[in-house]
Design a protein around this motif. Structure first.
Motif, mmCIF file in Angstrom:
data_model
loop_
_atom_site.group_PDB
_atom_site.id
_atom_site.type_symbol
_atom_site.label_atom_id
_atom_site.label_comp_id
_atom_site.label_asym_id
_atom_site.label_seq_id
_atom_site.Cartn_x
_atom_site.Cartn_y
_atom_site.Cartn_z
ATOM 1 N N SER A 240 -95.672 -4.618 -25.382
ATOM 2 C CA SER A 240 -95.515 -5.631 -26.415
ATOM 3 C C SER A 240 -96.823 -6.403 -26.601
ATOM 4 N N PRO A 241 -97.009 -7.093 -27.743
ATOM 5 C CA PRO A 241 -98.200 -7.936 -27.908
ATOM 6 C C PRO A 241 -98.323 -9.006 -26.842
ATOM 7 N N LEU A 242 -97.187 -9.495 -26.343
ATOM 8 C CA LEU A 242 -97.206 -10.502 -25.289
ATOM 9 C C LEU A 242 -97.827 -9.961 -24.017
ATOM 10 N N GLN A 243 -97.495 -8.737 -23.672
ATOM 11 C CA GLN A 243 -98.067 -8.137 -22.467
ATOM 12 C C GLN A 243 -99.565 -7.886 -22.616
ATOM 13 N N LYS A 244 -99.987 -7.396 -23.765
ATOM 14 C CA LYS A 244 -101.397 -7.084 -23.965
ATOM 15 C C LYS A 244 -102.252 -8.358 -23.985
ATOM 16 N N CYS A 245 -101.812 -9.383 -24.701
ATOM 17 C CA CYS A 245 -102.591 -10.617 -24.773
ATOM 18 C C CYS A 245 -102.584 -11.358 -23.444
ATOM 19 N N THR A 246 -101.458 -11.314 -22.725
ATOM 20 C CA THR A 246 -101.405 -11.961 -21.420
ATOM 21 C C THR A 246 -102.332 -11.272 -20.435
ATOM 22 N N ALA A 247 -102.379 -9.937 -20.474
ATOM 23 C CA ALA A 247 -103.309 -9.217 -19.596
ATOM 24 C C ALA A 247 -104.752 -9.594 -19.897
ATOM 25 N N ALA A 248 -105.092 -9.762 -21.175
ATOM 26 C CA ALA A 248 -106.464 -10.135 -21.539
ATOM 27 C C ALA A 248 -106.797 -11.541 -21.080
ATOM 28 N N ILE A 249 -105.889 -12.487 -21.289
ATOM 29 C CA ILE A 249 -106.180 -13.873 -20.927
ATOM 30 C C ILE A 249 -106.200 -14.043 -19.414
ATOM 31 N N ARG A 250 -105.427 -13.249 -18.675
ATOM 32 C CA ARG A 250 -105.468 -13.334 -17.222
ATOM 33 C C ARG A 250 -106.802 -12.830 -16.684
ATOM 34 N N GLN A 251 -107.344 -11.794 -17.276
ATOM 35 C CA GLN A 251 -108.659 -11.313 -16.848
ATOM 36 C C GLN A 251 -109.744 -12.346 -17.130
ATOM 37 N N LEU A 252 -109.642 -13.049 -18.258
ATOM 38 C CA LEU A 252 -110.623 -14.082 -18.571
ATOM 39 C C LEU A 252 -110.444 -15.308 -17.687
ATOM 40 N N ALA A 253 -109.214 -15.686 -17.427
ATOM 41 C CA ALA A 253 -108.946 -16.923 -16.691
ATOM 42 C C ALA A 253 -109.210 -16.781 -15.205
ATOM 43 N N TYR A 254 -108.863 -15.640 -14.634
ATOM 44 C CA TYR A 254 -108.994 -15.454 -13.188
ATOM 45 C C TYR A 254 -110.168 -14.563 -12.803
ATOM 46 N N GLY A 255 -110.790 -13.892 -13.748
ATOM 47 C CA GLY A 255 -111.888 -13.014 -13.425
ATOM 48 C C GLY A 255 -111.489 -11.830 -12.573
ATOM 49 N N ASP B 252 -101.278 -5.082 -13.235
ATOM 50 C CA ASP B 252 -100.296 -4.001 -13.333
ATOM 51 C C ASP B 252 -98.993 -4.347 -12.629
ATOM 52 N N GLU B 253 -99.060 -4.975 -11.483
ATOM 53 C CA GLU B 253 -97.859 -5.229 -10.696
ATOM 54 C C GLU B 253 -96.910 -6.199 -11.383
ATOM 55 N N TYR B 254 -97.437 -7.103 -12.208
ATOM 56 C CA TYR B 254 -96.579 -8.083 -12.873
ATOM 57 C C TYR B 254 -96.319 -7.728 -14.326
ATOM 58 N N ILE B 255 -97.373 -7.404 -15.060
ATOM 59 C CA ILE B 255 -97.238 -7.140 -16.496
ATOM 60 C C ILE B 255 -96.871 -5.688 -16.772
ATOM 61 N N ARG B 256 -97.084 -4.799 -15.798
ATOM 62 C CA ARG B 256 -96.791 -3.371 -15.963
ATOM 63 C C ARG B 256 -97.666 -2.756 -17.047
ATOM 64 N N ILE B 257 -98.973 -2.888 -16.855
ATOM 65 C CA ILE B 257 -99.939 -2.345 -17.794
ATOM 66 C C ILE B 257 -101.027 -1.651 -16.996
ATOM 67 N N SER B 258 -101.460 -0.491 -17.429
ATOM 68 C CA SER B 258 -102.460 0.272 -16.689
ATOM 69 C C SER B 258 -103.830 -0.381 -16.816
ATOM 70 N N ASP B 259 -104.737 0.020 -15.931
ATOM 71 C CA ASP B 259 -106.060 -0.588 -15.940
ATOM 72 C C ASP B 259 -106.846 -0.229 -17.192
ATOM 73 N N SER B 260 -106.722 1.003 -17.681
ATOM 74 C CA SER B 260 -107.443 1.389 -18.897
ATOM 75 C C SER B 260 -106.920 0.627 -20.113
ATOM 76 N N THR B 261 -105.593 0.449 -20.202
ATOM 77 C CA THR B 261 -105.027 -0.318 -21.316
ATOM 78 C C THR B 261 -105.394 -1.785 -21.202
ATOM 79 N N ALA B 262 -105.455 -2.306 -19.984
ATOM 80 C CA ALA B 262 -105.844 -3.705 -19.794
ATOM 81 C C ALA B 262 -107.287 -3.937 -20.224
ATOM 82 N N ARG B 263 -108.180 -3.007 -19.913
ATOM 83 C CA ARG B 263 -109.573 -3.145 -20.364
ATOM 84 C C ARG B 263 -109.668 -3.082 -21.885
ATOM 85 N N LEU B 264 -108.925 -2.169 -22.480
ATOM 86 C CA LEU B 264 -108.931 -2.075 -23.939
ATOM 87 C C LEU B 264 -108.345 -3.331 -24.568
#
Length: 457
Positions: free
Chosen positions: A129-144, A151-163
């Motif tokens: 969902s858009p919520l999962q994709k945007c949350t994964a992006a903001i978590r990478q920016l916020a926590y580095g 992946d363990e919480y949002i259930r998104i792969s590393d390649s999709t999270a980078r994209l």
């Protein structure tokens, strides 16, 4: 004898039939053995060729189901439901902004990028969902954190999270840069000048300084160019900030081997003034008229008319008072750097990206979201009060004109870059005038002494 011959012939005929059957049985057995050999030898290769593989070196088996539907439902119930599991305080802490600010960013990014939309796969199942994709992006920016840490919480792969991170920062820059990376317009300048007057610096429009961001994965061929004083490769950010920590100017990407002066000579911080497109700034200090705003700086910057530096080793009471006020006000940009790094840890930690353009986009997106947070939470500051946002009765409001300007993005000046060279050189000489710098500094010393030196402290 004939009978004997007959018996012999019949016996030889029956023996030949048996030999033929044995030969057929042997041939069938050889064929069966060949089929078994082919089956055991080549069938695994054929199956592995059509079976989905994991990463090189991993086991050859079908991809496991992450349970993205359950992850989407859990994320929604935790933060975005009518009665969420976690409070708004925890949302602000983990997303670095209030919920309505994040939803505004997400809605604009999703509306202008089809990749964020939730689609069905070939089996009819819903994707991320858009919520999962945007949350994964903001978590990478916020926590580095790394791309696979979500992946363990949002259930998104590393390649999709980078994209998702790449497309999210692109969307933030495309949709909000014209408003939250704008140059100060006339209304903004009036507010900045009023704040400077209250702090004892009439004509001040902010403070300027540089910050370094470590680049861990800098290519070896470039490491000498980007290596700074700390012995590691860095990129330099030049920024101008005011008391509210709004960043009005950002210039990022210079190699870490450059100091603040090298960055200044390549920076477009005075481009509007040189081309005559900046709003006029006129103020009077100690009976003298000035027509150029100025920035507070540290000691490395040159003695220009647009810079006011502190006094090294002040001796008199006036000089000490001026140095104390100047250094206190100049810390605005240092505080802005600290808050920016605290909100987005990806800037505080060494960068793992390989592309300079990606680093530039991440920095710009973080500055844009920082300014959005400042705009949303500015009224909670202890010493903040903007009379333009209050009506006669004292209630807070925002004018319809400002709302229309924000919606239409009409904050930029005209893009006509045709400038008379004589006018350009004249403005350049006025900016770099050292006599005006000394006169302005002396007038500010007297002004601050007259304003704050009579309280006996």
């Amino acid at each position: 004898m004939n009978s004997y011959k007959y018996n012999i012939s019949s016996t030889s005929s029956s023996s030949s039939d048996d030999s033929e059957e044995e030969m057929r049985d042997m041939e069938n057995k050889e064929v069966d053995d060949m089929i078994d050999n082919v089956t055991h030898t080549y069938l695994p290769i054929l199956v592995s060729a059509v079976t989905p593989r994991m990463r090189p070196g991993g086991r050859t088996r079908p991809r496991a189901d992450r349970g993205r539907e359950e992850g989407d439902l859990r994320l929604y119930n935790d933060y975005f439901a009518e009665n969420p599991v976690y409070s708004s305080r925890l949302f602000r802490r983990r997303f670095r902004m209030q919920k309505h600010v994040f939803e505004r960013i997400m809605n604009e990014v999703v509306r202008n990028d089809d990749w964020f939309e939730q689609k069905r796969d070939c089996t009819g199942r819903f994707g991320l969902s858009p919520l999962q994709k945007c949350t994964a992006a903001i978590r990478q920016l916020a926590y580095g954190c790394a791309s696979d840490a979500c992946d363990e919480y949002i259930r998104i792969s590393d390649s999709t999270a980078r994209l998702a991170l790449q497309r999210f920062v692109d969307g933030v820059i495309n949709q909000f840069s014209n408003v939250y990376l704008r140059r100060p317009n006339e209304a903004d300048l009036r507010r900045l000048l009023r704040i400077g007057e209250e702090r004892g610096f009439p004509g001040m429009i902010g403070s300027i300084d540089c910050m370094h961001w470590e680049w861990k994965n800098c290519p070896t061929a470039w490491r000498g160019q980007y290596q700074g004083r700390a012995g590691v490769a860095t990129l330099v950010l030049e920024a101008v900030a005011d008391r509210d920590l709004w960043i009005w100017h950002s210039f990022f990407g210079m190699p870490g081997s450059c100091n603040d002066l090298n960055v200044l000579h390549r920076s477009p911080v005075f481009q509007d003034v040189l081309e005559g497109r900046a709003p006029a700034v006129n103020f009077v200090i100690n009976g003298h008229q000035y027509n150029k705003g100025y920035y507070l700086t540290d000691g490395i910057y040159p003695k220009w008319a647009t810079f006011v530096k502190s006094i090294t080793s002040p001796q008199s009471h006036k000089d000490r008072l001026f140095a104390r006020h100047q250094e206190a006000a100049r810390k605005d940009v240092e505080r802005a750097f600290g808050v920016l790094q605290a909100r987005f840890a990806i800037i505080r930690m060494p960068s793992l990206a390989w592309d300079v353009d990606m680093l530039h986009k991440i920095m710009l997106a973080c500055i844009i979201m920082h300014n959005m947070i400042v705009e949303d939470e500015r009224e909670t500051y202890q010493n903040y009060m903007d009379p333009a946002e209050f009506d006669v009765g004292g209630s807070r409001h925002r004018s319809a004109q400002r709302n229309n300007e924000e919606q239409e993005g009409r904050f930029e000046y005209h893009n006509d870059r045709i400038v008379d060279i004589n006018t350009y050189l004249q403005h350049k000489a006025e900016i770099e005038d050292q006599q005006t710098h000394l006169s302005l500094k002396n007038d500010l010393i007297e002004h601050i002494w007259a304003k704050f030196g009579t309280n006996g402290n």
